[in-house]
Enzyme design. Structure first.
Site, PDB file in Angstrom:
ATOM      1  N   TRP A 160       0.770  -1.431  -0.023  1.00  0.00           N
ATOM      2  CA  TRP A 160       0.091  -0.037  -0.069  1.00  0.00           C
ATOM      3  C   TRP A 160       0.986   1.311  -0.186  1.00  0.00           C
ATOM      4  O   TRP A 160       0.351   2.384  -0.384  1.00  0.00           O
ATOM      5  CB  TRP A 160      -0.939  -0.075   1.190  1.00  0.00           C
ATOM      6  CG  TRP A 160      -0.378  -0.301   2.513  1.00  0.00           C
ATOM      7  CD1 TRP A 160      -0.585  -1.442   3.029  1.00  0.00           C
ATOM      8  CD2 TRP A 160       0.434   0.450   3.299  1.00  0.00           C
ATOM      9  NE1 TRP A 160      -0.031  -1.620   4.431  1.00  0.00           N
ATOM     10  CE2 TRP A 160       0.695  -0.387   4.568  1.00  0.00           C
ATOM     11  CE3 TRP A 160       0.993   1.852   3.549  1.00  0.00           C
ATOM     12  CZ2 TRP A 160       1.516   0.123   5.628  1.00  0.00           C
ATOM     13  CZ3 TRP A 160       1.630   2.276   4.749  1.00  0.00           C
ATOM     14  CH2 TRP A 160       1.785   1.369   5.530  1.00  0.00           C
ATOM     15  N   ASN A 161       2.002   1.177   0.192  1.00  0.00           N
ATOM     16  CA  ASN A 161       3.030   2.436   0.316  1.00  0.00           C
ATOM     17  C   ASN A 161       3.265   3.053  -0.900  1.00  0.00           C
ATOM     18  O   ASN A 161       3.034   4.328  -1.147  1.00  0.00           O
ATOM     19  CB  ASN A 161       4.169   2.318   1.208  1.00  0.00           C
ATOM     20  CG  ASN A 161       5.069   1.132   0.634  1.00  0.00           C
ATOM     21  OD1 ASN A 161       4.641   0.308   0.065  1.00  0.00           O
ATOM     22  ND2 ASN A 161       6.416   1.341   0.884  1.00  0.00           N
ATOM     23  N   LYS A 184      -2.770  -9.076  -6.797  1.00  0.00           N
ATOM     24  CA  LYS A 184      -3.654  -8.821  -5.684  1.00  0.00           C
ATOM     25  C   LYS A 184      -3.214  -7.721  -5.174  1.00  0.00           C
ATOM     26  O   LYS A 184      -2.057  -7.609  -4.186  1.00  0.00           O
ATOM     27  CB  LYS A 184      -3.738 -10.016  -4.833  1.00  0.00           C
ATOM     28  CG  LYS A 184      -5.009 -10.109  -3.939  1.00  0.00           C
ATOM     29  CD  LYS A 184      -4.912  -9.049  -2.834  1.00  0.00           C
ATOM     30  CE  LYS A 184      -4.256  -9.281  -1.794  1.00  0.00           C
ATOM     31  NZ  LYS A 184      -4.414  -7.991  -0.582  1.00  0.00           N
ATOM     32  N   GLY A 237       6.157  -6.635   0.993  1.00  0.00           N
ATOM     33  CA  GLY A 237       5.401  -6.396   2.144  1.00  0.00           C
ATOM     34  C   GLY A 237       6.277  -6.801   3.574  1.00  0.00           C
ATOM     35  O   GLY A 237       7.425  -6.807   3.409  1.00  0.00           O
ATOM     36  N   GLU A 259      10.372  -8.850  -1.420  1.00  0.00           N
ATOM     37  CA  GLU A 259      10.904  -7.651  -0.838  1.00  0.00           C
ATOM     38  C   GLU A 259      10.087  -7.452   0.292  1.00  0.00           C
ATOM     39  O   GLU A 259       9.070  -7.066   0.276  1.00  0.00           O
ATOM     40  CB  GLU A 259      10.936  -6.488  -1.604  1.00  0.00           C
ATOM     41  CG  GLU A 259      11.725  -5.293  -1.239  1.00  0.00           C
ATOM     42  CD  GLU A 259      11.825  -4.039  -2.492  1.00  0.00           C
ATOM     43  OE1 GLU A 259      11.579  -3.019  -1.817  1.00  0.00           O
ATOM     44  OE2 GLU A 259      12.389  -4.491  -3.383  1.00  0.00           O
ATOM     45  N   LEU A 260      11.121  -7.683   1.472  1.00  0.00           N
ATOM     46  CA  LEU A 260      10.381  -7.623   2.923  1.00  0.00           C
ATOM     47  C   LEU A 260      10.866  -6.386   3.603  1.00  0.00           C
ATOM     48  O   LEU A 260      11.019  -5.586   3.187  1.00  0.00           O
ATOM     49  CB  LEU A 260      10.747  -8.926   3.569  1.00  0.00           C
ATOM     50  CG  LEU A 260      10.236 -10.281   2.477  1.00  0.00           C
ATOM     51  CD1 LEU A 260      10.591 -11.478   3.412  1.00  0.00           C
ATOM     52  CD2 LEU A 260       8.685 -10.005   2.084  1.00  0.00           C
ATOM     53  N   CYS A 293      10.175   0.492   3.125  1.00  0.00           N
ATOM     54  CA  CYS A 293      11.177  -0.611   3.759  1.00  0.00           C
ATOM     55  C   CYS A 293      12.548  -0.299   3.748  1.00  0.00           C
ATOM     56  O   CYS A 293      13.297  -0.909   4.445  1.00  0.00           O
ATOM     57  CB  CYS A 293      10.756  -1.709   2.990  1.00  0.00           C
ATOM     58  SG  CYS A 293      11.206  -1.471   1.075  1.00  0.00           S
ATOM     59  N   GLU A 394      10.642  -3.482  12.626  1.00  0.00           N
ATOM     60  CA  GLU A 394      10.588  -2.475  11.801  1.00  0.00           C
ATOM     61  C   GLU A 394       9.166  -1.789  12.114  1.00  0.00           C
ATOM     62  O   GLU A 394       7.934  -2.335  12.318  1.00  0.00           O
ATOM     63  CB  GLU A 394      10.237  -3.070  10.371  1.00  0.00           C
ATOM     64  CG  GLU A 394      10.021  -2.090   9.189  1.00  0.00           C
ATOM     65  CD  GLU A 394       9.561  -2.703   7.831  1.00  0.00           C
ATOM     66  OE1 GLU A 394      10.286  -2.274   6.803  1.00  0.00           O
ATOM     67  OE2 GLU A 394       8.913  -3.742   8.007  1.00  0.00           O
TER      68      GLU A 394
END
Length: 503
Positions: A160-161, A184, A237, A259-260, A293, A394
């Site tokens: 969402w960012n 999605k 996410g 990508e976390l 992130c 985080e």
């Protein structure tokens, strides 16, 4: 085709499958909220497993259809160029939608959406550059070569960012290679991805090449990551959700690109212009309200300049203008979600309870104009320790912890003492020191005398719990293609069927 936020406001947004709007079979919709006033502004369809299957089957059919499968690489590149032109034409509308959805500054969304066409153009040029090799072998009468091929239906779950910027980094190469896609998007920010789907259809991509199913991660996301016909998952996410997705993919022996989260070290040595370094630290953690992130949320400052640096950081933070994201003067808008605001407040509380000094911020703004929105003041927690909880997890908000260090050895131990490894930054005039840091820090991207500088030509991705797989440059083309070895014997000889031919 009206892609404006005004057209979306108050609407019910259905899925986009095979170039058509499709209503959810359950009839369920969920609201998306405007972060500036905490009020719903449209509803998005909530997918179940059956809806996800419809989208995946459309993508699977399109992958096998000669209209896409037999399209030449050059012609795929032409489609991407048309898409780039359309995104450029509608960049302002897409930016306005994203700002309304996630509360990020309109000027930042403009910058992201105006840069997105360049990414599509880059991978359009890459479409007919994906090639194999001729492999020399110790058999003179045999041709041995490799082919790079598309892999099939790719499932993407976007955050969402920065919905479209982060989606573009995987979508553009996927389409250039010849895969088909089911996305999605976050249930909190689906509108811009649905608008992009309209542009992809208008660019001339065959039906089913790009599909969007919306809804909650626990239902729609789970169904997509478990679907038998999805051959790869691309996810951006949280680390916790990434673990769940990776487990689903592993059960089917398919790969992921992840990508976390991040908890990136941002280092300041005493030999630099402190004002420039302060500006870099502010950019690294307060831009996007810290909802990135790569945020440099662990700031390590050389002890000799520590007090002076903190003083200047507090003074610069005090001047940050908090306000409505569409106001050109605003520098920090709201957080995207009510839950995110609660999380930020909780972690600032942890920091203070653990002994960090609240140097500035630490509360919601007191202005009446901002009272309804999910705003939080930029916060500096000084005299922190690396073992404090707010320094370990985080936060994804405008919070930075500042820690003094004595020397390079101590610094490297502190910088690498984290579960994450996404990014890192260093400010120093000593190029030898900078290169030692770049070599030794556990981070997929390292910035020297800059921070939060991105380029779609550069490979990026994390280490440790920040994920795996790369996006950007040619590396991402390897992520979404498969390598096939082809062997041709032109000797005309009959071989012994019971002996492998090694020579």
């Amino acid at each position: 085709m009206d892609l404006t936020a005004r057209a979306i406001e108050g609407s019910r947004q259905d899925f986009y499958i095979a170039n058509e709007r499709v209503a959810p079979k359950s009839g369920r919709y969920i609201p998306s909220y405007d972060p500036t006033n905490a009020e719903p502004w449209y509803e998005v369809a909530d997918a179940g497993a059956e809806d996800v299957d419809t989208a995946v089957q459309a993508a699977k059919k399109a992958f096998a259809d000669p209209a896409w499968r037999r399209l030449t690489q050059t012609d795929r590149g032409k489609l991407l160029r048309r898409l780039a032109d359309l995104v450029a034409e509608h960049a302002d509308e897409l930016a306005a939608i994203e700002t309304r959805d996630n509360g990020k500054l309109l000027k930042e969304m403009h910058a992201q959406l105006r840069a997105a066409p360049d990414s599509y153009l880059y991978f359009a040029g890459m479409a007919d550059k994906l090639q194999g090799d001729t492999v020399p072998v110790n058999k003179l009468d045999m041709l041995n070569f490799t082919l790079r091929e598309p892999i099939g239906v790719v499932g993407m779950i976007s955050p969402w960012n920065s919905p479209l910027m982060l989606l573009t980094g995987t979508l553009a190469p996927c389409l250039a290679i010849g895969n088909t896609v089911v996305v999605k998007p976050s249930e909190h920010t689906s509108a811009s991805t649905l608008a992009l789907a309209e542009l992809i259809a208008r660019a001339g991509f065959p039906a089913g090449v790009f599909n969007v199913v919306t809804g909650n991660g626990a239902t729609a996301g789970e169904a997509l990551t478990q679907h038998r016909d999805v051959v790869k998952i691309a996810f951006t996410g949280s680390t916790a959700t990434g673990r769940r997705i990776a487990a689903n993919a592993a059960s089917r022996l398919v790969s992921c690109q992840m990508e976390l989260g991040g908890k990136s070290p941002h280092v300041v040595f005493g030999d630099v212009d402190l004002d420039r370094a302060v500006n870099g630290v502010v950019a690294g953690v307060f831009a996007a309200a810290g909802q990135t992130c790569i945020a440099g949320s662990r700031c390590f400052v050389e002890a000799g300049v520590y007090e002076a640096f903190v003083e200047r950081l507090v003074e610069r933070t005090q001047r940050i203008r908090i306000g409505h994201p569409t106001d050109p003067e605003t520098e920090l808008g709201p957080l995207a979600l009510a839950a995110q605001l609660d999380k930020v407040e909780q972690y600032v509380g942890y920091g203070i309870a653990d002994g960090a000094r609240l140097a500035i911020g630490g509360r919601r703004p007191q202005r009446e104009a901002l009272a309804k929105g999910w705003y939080y003041e930029p916060t500096v927690l000084a005299d922190a320790r690396n073992d404090m909880r707010f320094m370990r997890d985080e936060i994804f908000g405008p919070v930075v912890g500042v820690v003094p260090f004595r020397d390079e050895t101590e610094l490297m131990a502190l910088a690498n003492d984290t579960n994450y490894g996404l990014a890192a930054g260093i400010w120093t005039r000593d190029i030898d020191r900078a290169m030692r840091f770049a070599r030794n820090v556990d981070a997929g991207t390292v910035w020297i005398n800059t921070y939060r500088s991105a380029a779609f030509m550069s490979p990026s991705g994390g280490f440790k719990e920040s994920g795996y797989g790369k996006r950007g440059g040619f590396e991402v083309m390897r992520e979404f293609s498969r390598l096939k070895n082809v062997v041709v014997d032109y000797s005309g000889a009959t071989q012994d069927p019971f002996v492998i031919r090694l020579r």
